[in-house]
Design a protein around this motif. Structure first.
Motif, PDB file in Angstrom:
ATOM      1  N   VAL A  12       0.827  -1.211   0.000  1.00 26.23           N
ATOM      2  CA  VAL A  12       0.000   0.000   0.000  1.00 26.23           C
ATOM      3  C   VAL A  12       0.858   1.257   0.000  1.00 26.23           C
ATOM      4  O   VAL A  12       0.487   2.271  -0.615  1.00 26.23           O
ATOM      5  N   LEU A  13       2.015   1.223   0.653  1.00 21.52           N
ATOM      6  CA  LEU A  13       2.917   2.367   0.581  1.00 21.52           C
ATOM      7  C   LEU A  13       3.391   2.595  -0.854  1.00 21.52           C
ATOM      8  O   LEU A  13       3.459   3.741  -1.326  1.00 21.52           O
ATOM      9  N   PHE A  14       3.729   1.526  -1.545  1.00 25.01           N
ATOM     10  CA  PHE A  14       4.174   1.659  -2.925  1.00 25.01           C
ATOM     11  C   PHE A  14       3.069   2.225  -3.810  1.00 25.01           C
ATOM     12  O   PHE A  14       3.297   3.154  -4.610  1.00 25.01           O
ATOM     13  N   ILE A  15       1.855   1.717  -3.646  1.00 29.94           N
ATOM     14  CA  ILE A  15       0.733   2.188  -4.469  1.00 29.94           C
ATOM     15  C   ILE A  15       0.418   3.652  -4.173  1.00 29.94           C
ATOM     16  O   ILE A  15       0.205   4.462  -5.089  1.00 29.94           O
ATOM     17  N   ASN A  16       0.407   4.013  -2.898  1.00 31.12           N
ATOM     18  CA  ASN A  16       0.092   5.401  -2.560  1.00 31.12           C
ATOM     19  C   ASN A  16       1.203   6.352  -2.986  1.00 31.12           C
ATOM     20  O   ASN A  16       0.955   7.495  -3.365  1.00 31.12           O
ATOM     21  N   GLY A  17       2.452   5.879  -2.916  1.00 32.94           N
ATOM     22  CA  GLY A  17       3.537   6.691  -3.442  1.00 32.94           C
ATOM     23  C   GLY A  17       3.397   6.903  -4.937  1.00 32.94           C
ATOM     24  O   GLY A  17       3.588   8.015  -5.446  1.00 32.94           O
ATOM     25  N   ALA A  18       3.038   5.840  -5.661  1.00 31.43           N
ATOM     26  CA  ALA A  18       2.819   5.954  -7.102  1.00 31.43           C
ATOM     27  C   ALA A  18       1.665   6.902  -7.400  1.00 31.43           C
ATOM     28  O   ALA A  18       1.683   7.636  -8.397  1.00 31.43           O
ATOM     29  N   MET A  19       0.658   6.907  -6.525  1.00 27.11           N
ATOM     30  CA  MET A  19      -0.460   7.832  -6.686  1.00 27.11           C
ATOM     31  C   MET A  19       0.012   9.282  -6.562  1.00 27.11           C
ATOM     32  O   MET A  19      -0.345  10.142  -7.368  1.00 27.11           O
ATOM     33  N   LEU A  20       0.821   9.566  -5.545  1.00 25.54           N
ATOM     34  CA  LEU A  20       1.323  10.920  -5.366  1.00 25.54           C
ATOM     35  C   LEU A  20       2.235  11.349  -6.512  1.00 25.54           C
ATOM     36  O   LEU A  20       2.339  12.542  -6.822  1.00 25.54           O
ATOM     37  N   LEU A  21       2.895  10.397  -7.128  1.00 27.36           N
ATOM     38  CA  LEU A  21       3.752  10.694  -8.276  1.00 27.36           C
ATOM     39  C   LEU A  21       2.952  10.865  -9.557  1.00 27.36           C
ATOM     40  O   LEU A  21       3.511  11.257 -10.589  1.00 27.36           O
ATOM     41  N   GLY A 133      -1.359  18.643   5.898  1.00 31.29           N
ATOM     42  CA  GLY A 133      -1.772  19.514   6.991  1.00 31.29           C
ATOM     43  C   GLY A 133      -1.404  20.968   6.751  1.00 31.29           C
ATOM     44  O   GLY A 133      -2.207  21.874   7.004  1.00 31.29           O
ATOM     45  N   LEU A 134      -0.186  21.210   6.232  1.00 37.46           N
ATOM     46  CA  LEU A 134       0.299  22.567   6.011  1.00 37.46           C
ATOM     47  C   LEU A 134       0.251  22.985   4.540  1.00 37.46           C
ATOM     48  O   LEU A 134       0.684  24.088   4.197  1.00 37.46           O
ATOM     49  N   LYS A 135      -0.253  22.079   3.674  1.00 32.78           N
ATOM     50  CA  LYS A 135      -0.446  22.378   2.253  1.00 32.78           C
ATOM     51  C   LYS A 135       0.857  22.749   1.532  1.00 32.78           C
ATOM     52  O   LYS A 135       0.874  23.593   0.649  1.00 32.78           O
ATOM     53  N   ARG A 136       1.953  22.112   1.898  1.00 31.05           N
ATOM     54  CA  ARG A 136       3.227  22.362   1.216  1.00 31.05           C
ATOM     55  C   ARG A 136       3.278  21.499  -0.056  1.00 31.05           C
ATOM     56  O   ARG A 136       3.976  20.482  -0.124  1.00 31.05           O
ATOM     57  N   GLU A 137       2.528  21.911  -1.057  1.00 28.76           N
ATOM     58  CA  GLU A 137       2.360  21.082  -2.245  1.00 28.76           C
ATOM     59  C   GLU A 137       3.636  20.940  -3.068  1.00 28.76           C
ATOM     60  O   GLU A 137       3.740  20.052  -3.919  1.00 28.76           O
ATOM     61  N   ALA A 138       4.612  21.799  -2.827  1.00 24.88           N
ATOM     62  CA  ALA A 138       5.879  21.699  -3.554  1.00 24.88           C
ATOM     63  C   ALA A 138       6.615  20.393  -3.283  1.00 24.88           C
ATOM     64  O   ALA A 138       7.452  19.980  -4.086  1.00 24.88           O
ATOM     65  N   ILE A 139       6.324  19.749  -2.141  1.00 27.14           N
ATOM     66  CA  ILE A 139       7.007  18.490  -1.824  1.00 27.14           C
ATOM     67  C   ILE A 139       6.168  17.277  -2.208  1.00 27.14           C
ATOM     68  O   ILE A 139       6.480  16.152  -1.815  1.00 27.14           O
ATOM     69  N   GLY A 140       5.125  17.480  -3.006  1.00 31.99           N
ATOM     70  CA  GLY A 140       4.232  16.375  -3.341  1.00 31.99           C
ATOM     71  C   GLY A 140       4.918  15.217  -4.028  1.00 31.99           C
ATOM     72  O   GLY A 140       4.771  14.060  -3.627  1.00 31.99           O
ATOM     73  N   ARG A 141       5.670  15.501  -5.078  1.00 29.96           N
ATOM     74  CA  ARG A 141       6.332  14.420  -5.813  1.00 29.96           C
ATOM     75  C   ARG A 141       7.456  13.801  -4.984  1.00 29.96           C
ATOM     76  O   ARG A 141       7.679  12.594  -5.051  1.00 29.96           O
ATOM     77  N   TYR A 142       8.154  14.621  -4.231  1.00 27.73           N
ATOM     78  CA  TYR A 142       9.192  14.084  -3.351  1.00 27.73           C
ATOM     79  C   TYR A 142       8.579  13.133  -2.330  1.00 27.73           C
ATOM     80  O   TYR A 142       9.098  12.029  -2.100  1.00 27.73           O
ATOM     81  N   ARG A 197       8.604  22.110  -9.050  1.00 22.51           N
ATOM     82  CA  ARG A 197       7.254  22.650  -9.157  1.00 22.51           C
ATOM     83  C   ARG A 197       6.241  21.582  -8.818  1.00 22.51           C
ATOM     84  O   ARG A 197       6.323  20.456  -9.303  1.00 22.51           O
ATOM     85  N   PRO A 198       5.237  21.881  -7.965  1.00 29.38           N
ATOM     86  CA  PRO A 198       4.274  20.862  -7.559  1.00 29.38           C
ATOM     87  C   PRO A 198       3.438  20.380  -8.726  1.00 29.38           C
ATOM     88  O   PRO A 198       3.106  21.141  -9.631  1.00 29.38           O
ATOM     89  N   THR A 199       3.092  19.092  -8.690  1.00 21.40           N
ATOM     90  CA  THR A 199       2.177  18.532  -9.668  1.00 21.40           C
ATOM     91  C   THR A 199       0.775  19.023  -9.377  1.00 21.40           C
ATOM     92  O   THR A 199       0.328  18.990  -8.234  1.00 21.40           O
ATOM     93  N   PRO A 200       0.007  19.499 -10.392  1.00 22.78           N
ATOM     94  CA  PRO A 200      -1.364  19.949 -10.136  1.00 22.78           C
ATOM     95  C   PRO A 200      -2.193  18.853  -9.496  1.00 22.78           C
ATOM     96  O   PRO A 200      -2.092  17.677  -9.861  1.00 22.78           O
ATOM     97  N   VAL A 201      -2.996  19.217  -8.507  1.00 21.40           N
ATOM     98  CA  VAL A 201      -3.819  18.271  -7.765  1.00 21.40           C
ATOM     99  C   VAL A 201      -5.258  18.453  -8.189  1.00 21.40           C
ATOM    100  O   VAL A 201      -5.778  19.565  -8.195  1.00 21.40           O
ATOM    101  N   GLU A 202      -5.928  17.381  -8.587  1.00 26.39           N
ATOM    102  CA  GLU A 202      -7.286  17.464  -9.091  1.00 26.39           C
ATOM    103  C   GLU A 202      -8.214  16.572  -8.279  1.00 26.39           C
ATOM    104  O   GLU A 202      -7.911  15.394  -8.060  1.00 26.39           O
TER     105      GLU A 202
END
Length: 211
Positions: A12-21, A133-142, A197-202
């Motif tokens: 599940v960690l792998f799948i959720n990481g792939a989701m964030l990527l 929590g803090l909406k730091r979307e720049a670290i989304g892909r990381y 640059r953060p990936t757009p979130v939809e």
């Protein structure tokens, strides 16, 4: 943590990481989060009820609920399209608790490998707090990359060692290898991805949930 449960935590960690990527559609990750979240509810409940008052068993089993609630929270957020802030602040709670469990594994359970693994999880849940929590979307892909990698190195590998009976032999080398790997790989990834640059979130941050 039960070895079988740990194996599927890796999944599940792998799948959720792939989701964030952005590799996996958010809603397609919902079933696995429900499956593993449910498993992580049943497992500690059984262990606690059969512990016969053994405090160390209860202490270890109780930590599994943090994973269960995280994955179920993710699944519900994705299903209902909720904002991720509540989950983000729950991840802050998990981050602080994971630091305590890291110390317990180092000094009470004499298990340095899982001490390092708990530090990995503390770092990951801290990233979830910053992202949601803090909406730091720049670290989304990381965060997604760290999450996907942790699925293999904190779930799949130690689970296989436990299931094959090899963990006792490899526990010490595993602790050292994970410590070096974490500093080098996650540090290097941050240099490459952390300020990208953060990936757009939809349609909202609630659609990009963590582990």
């Amino acid at each position: 943590m039960g070895a079988v449960g740990l194996f599927f935590v890796g999944a599940v960690l792998f799948i959720n990481g792939a989701m964030l990527l952005g590799w996996v559609d958010a809603r397609s990750a919902v079933p696995m989060n429900f499956f593993v979240g449910g498993l992580q509810l049943v497992t500690p409940t059984y262990l606690i009820f059969t512990a016969n008052g053994d405090t160390d068993t209860i202490l270890s089993a109780g930590a599994l609920y943090m994973f269960a609630f995280t994955y179920l929270y993710v699944a519900l957020n994705l299903t209902l399209n909720l904002d991720g802030t509540g989950l983000g602040y729950f991840c802050l709670f998990v981050f602080l608790s994971a630091l305590v469990y890291a110390g317990l594994n180092f000094f009470r359970f004499n298990d340095p490998a899982f001490g390092v693994i708990w530090l990995y999880w503390a770092f990951l849940w801290l990233l979830f707090f910053l992202l949601l929590g803090l909406k730091r979307e720049a670290i989304g892909r990381y965060t997604g990359a760290v999450c996907a990698i942790q699925g293999w190195v904190t779930g799949w590998i130690p689970a296989l060692l436990l299931l094959t009976g090899a963990y006792a032999t490899w526990s010490g080398p595993l602790a050292v290898a994970l410590a070096v790997f974490g500093v080098v790989v996650f540090g290097g990834l941050y240099v490459v991805m952390g300020r990208s640059r953060p990936t757009p979130v939809e349609p909202s941050v609630g659609q990009r949930q963590p582990a």
